[in-house]
Design an enzyme around this catalytic site. Structure first.
Site, PDB file in Angstrom:
ATOM      1  N   LYS A 188     -27.861  84.831  16.778  1.00  0.00           N
ATOM      2  CA  LYS A 188     -27.064  85.393  17.875  1.00  0.00           C
ATOM      3  C   LYS A 188     -27.475  84.730  19.201  1.00  0.00           C
ATOM      4  O   LYS A 188     -28.616  84.298  19.346  1.00  0.00           O
ATOM      5  CB  LYS A 188     -27.272  86.907  17.982  1.00  0.00           C
ATOM      6  CG  LYS A 188     -27.222  87.661  16.674  1.00  0.00           C
ATOM      7  CD  LYS A 188     -25.820  87.817  16.115  1.00  0.00           C
ATOM      8  CE  LYS A 188     -25.914  88.557  14.791  1.00  0.00           C
ATOM      9  NZ  LYS A 188     -24.670  88.770  14.105  1.00  0.00           N
TER      10      LYS A 188
HETATM   11  C1  PLP Z   1     -24.929  90.034  13.153  1.00  0.00           C
HETATM   12  C2  PLP Z   1     -23.924  91.061  13.006  1.00  0.00           C
HETATM   13  C3  PLP Z   1     -24.265  92.414  12.772  1.00  0.00           C
HETATM   14  C4  PLP Z   1     -25.669  92.926  12.658  1.00  0.00           C
HETATM   15  O1  PLP Z   1     -26.509  92.116  11.949  1.00  0.00           O
HETATM   16  P1  PLP Z   1     -28.081  92.370  11.761  1.00  0.00           P
HETATM   17  O2  PLP Z   1     -28.433  91.211  10.900  1.00  0.00           O
HETATM   18  O3  PLP Z   1     -28.250  93.672  11.080  1.00  0.00           O
HETATM   19  O4  PLP Z   1     -28.748  92.358  13.092  1.00  0.00           O
HETATM   20  C5  PLP Z   1     -23.228  93.332  12.698  1.00  0.00           C
HETATM   21  N1  PLP Z   1     -21.946  92.969  12.827  1.00  0.00           N
HETATM   22  C6  PLP Z   1     -21.581  91.690  13.063  1.00  0.00           C
HETATM   23  C7  PLP Z   1     -20.140  91.373  13.231  1.00  0.00           C
HETATM   24  C8  PLP Z   1     -22.550  90.693  13.123  1.00  0.00           C
HETATM   25  O5  PLP Z   1     -22.179  89.415  13.307  1.00  0.00           O
END
Ligand code: PLP
Length: 374
Positions: free
Chosen positions: A184
């Site tokens: 992210k």
């Molecule tokens: C990354 C992401 C999440 C959460 O991911 P984690 O790996 O649990 O931090 C939730 N929804 C979307 C659309 C994502 O891209």
């Protein structure tokens, strides 16, 4: 295989993050405490709302938020079938049933005009996902939600820093959720955040993330969980947040370079231009594969790029067609045709803040080579 020379995503960790982490390690305060509270305050301030509650992942944040709102067994939650599977898994794991609504082909986001017809007597909430950092038209979603008295929890996990009409994604609904996994734009290695304007919701999230104990007094008030973020992660997040505006600018620049470099490759359809009032927080560079142009298929392109040291991915498989979803909810191919078509055609190309122009050009050149176009 060797590390790809152009990975799909790469965390932007500098000396400041390293120094912040070392300083936490030296301090002895490794877990929950002032550093985490500082990260929450910084985040609330950046987004322009009152409360932020840090947890150990984006999925935990989505799930905890639904729990704290009292969404569970017997309830339905409307969401998008074109997303990272976490958004629907959080609904299932809260005990509720995900009800999918198909997407808009131009934005890959849930189509607000189709939401109303999916609402039934058991619907409790809408969980829109700002896919690839592109804002869902939240004004339309909020109108429907208000008419039917539904909660809105925004999955802004891929959209930290995106805005709509000047207002951040994640701040439109009853709550918004962010994720800080290493791919992210803002990372704490692992982590997530719930943000809200509602004091009681924030308080319940804080309590449930820490066993159900009351803050301050420590008494056990209800059965809770263990979902805390560490001070080490919070320290990383605070530095990353100060660098976010710069990082978002760099990401936009990479996207502009892609638009220039890919402009003339035949089977590749570029992302549609942003709409008025939208500012996109580029997560990857999503292109679509035109099936009406004779060219090697997407699978050939992914493996061809991989052989040339470039990582790309099929984002996302339709959630409703994943085996556990088919088994439990009886979904079949054809249920969400736009999602299925986009899913068949889409390809995510590398995008990260430190991506140089010549790396973008190399991706474009390798695509041309694989496609044998010049
Ligand atoms: C990354 C992401 C999440 C959460 O991911 P984690 O790996 O649990 O931090 C939730 N929804 C979307 C659309 C994502 O891209």
């Amino acid at each position: 295989m060797n590390e790809p020379s152009v990975p799909l995503a790469r965390p932007d960790i500098g000396e400041e993050e390293i120094a912040a982490a070392v300083s936490v390690l030296r301090s002895g305060g490794l877990s929950h405490g002032p550093e985490v509270e500082g990260f929450e305050t910084d985040m609330a301030k950046y987004l322009g709302l009152e409360y932020a509650v840090a947890v150990n992942s984006g999925t935990s944040a989505l799930w905890l938020c639904l729990k704290a709102l009292g969404v569970g067994a017997g309830d339905e939650v409307i969401t998008s079938p074109f997303s990272f599977v976490a958004s629907a898994n959080a609904i299932v794991n809260a005990g509720a049933t995900p009800v999918f609504v198909d997407i808009e082909p131009d934005t890959f986001n849930i189509d607000p005009s189709r939401i109303e017809s999916a609402i039934g007597p058991r619907t409790r909430a809408i969980l829109p996902v700002h896919v690839f950092g592109r804002p869902v038209p939240m004004g339309d979603v909020m109108d429907v939600a208000r008419r039917h008295r539904l909660f809105v929890v925004e999955d802004a996990c891929e959209a930290m820093g995106a805005r709509l009409e000047g207002r951040h994604t994640g701040t439109w609904g009853d709550a918004g959720v962010f994720a800080f996994y290493a791919n992210k734009p803002l990372t704490t290695a692992e982590g997530g955040m719930i943000v809200t304007r509602e004091a009681t919701l924030a308080e319940r999230c804080r309590r449930l993330r820490n066993q159900g104990r009351c803050r301050g007094c420590g008494d056990l008030l209800e059965f809770g969980y263990s979902l805390r973020l560490s001070a080490l992660q919070a320290a990383l997040g605070r530095v990353q947040l100060t660098r976010l505006p710069q990082s978002l600018r760099r990401r936009s620049k990479v996207a502009r370079h892609y638009l220039e470099a890919l402009g003339d490759i035949d089977p590749v359809r570029l992302p549609t231009p942003r709409r008025d009032g939208e500012s996109v927080a580029w997560f990857t560079f999503p292109v679509r594969w035109r099936r009406d142009v004779p060219a090697p298929g997407r699978g050939t392109v992914i493996s061809g790029l991989r052989a040339r040291g470039i990582e790309s991915a099929r984002y996302f498989p339709p959630i409703h067609l994943e085996p556990p979803y088919r088994e439990r909810f009886g979904y079949r191919p054809g249920d969400y045709p736009v999602t299925e078509a986009i899913s068949d055609e889409s390809l995510a190309l590398p995008l990260f803040s430190a991506m140089a122009r010549d790396q973008v050009e190399r991706v474009a050149e390798m695509l041309r080579e694989i496609l044998e176009v010049r």
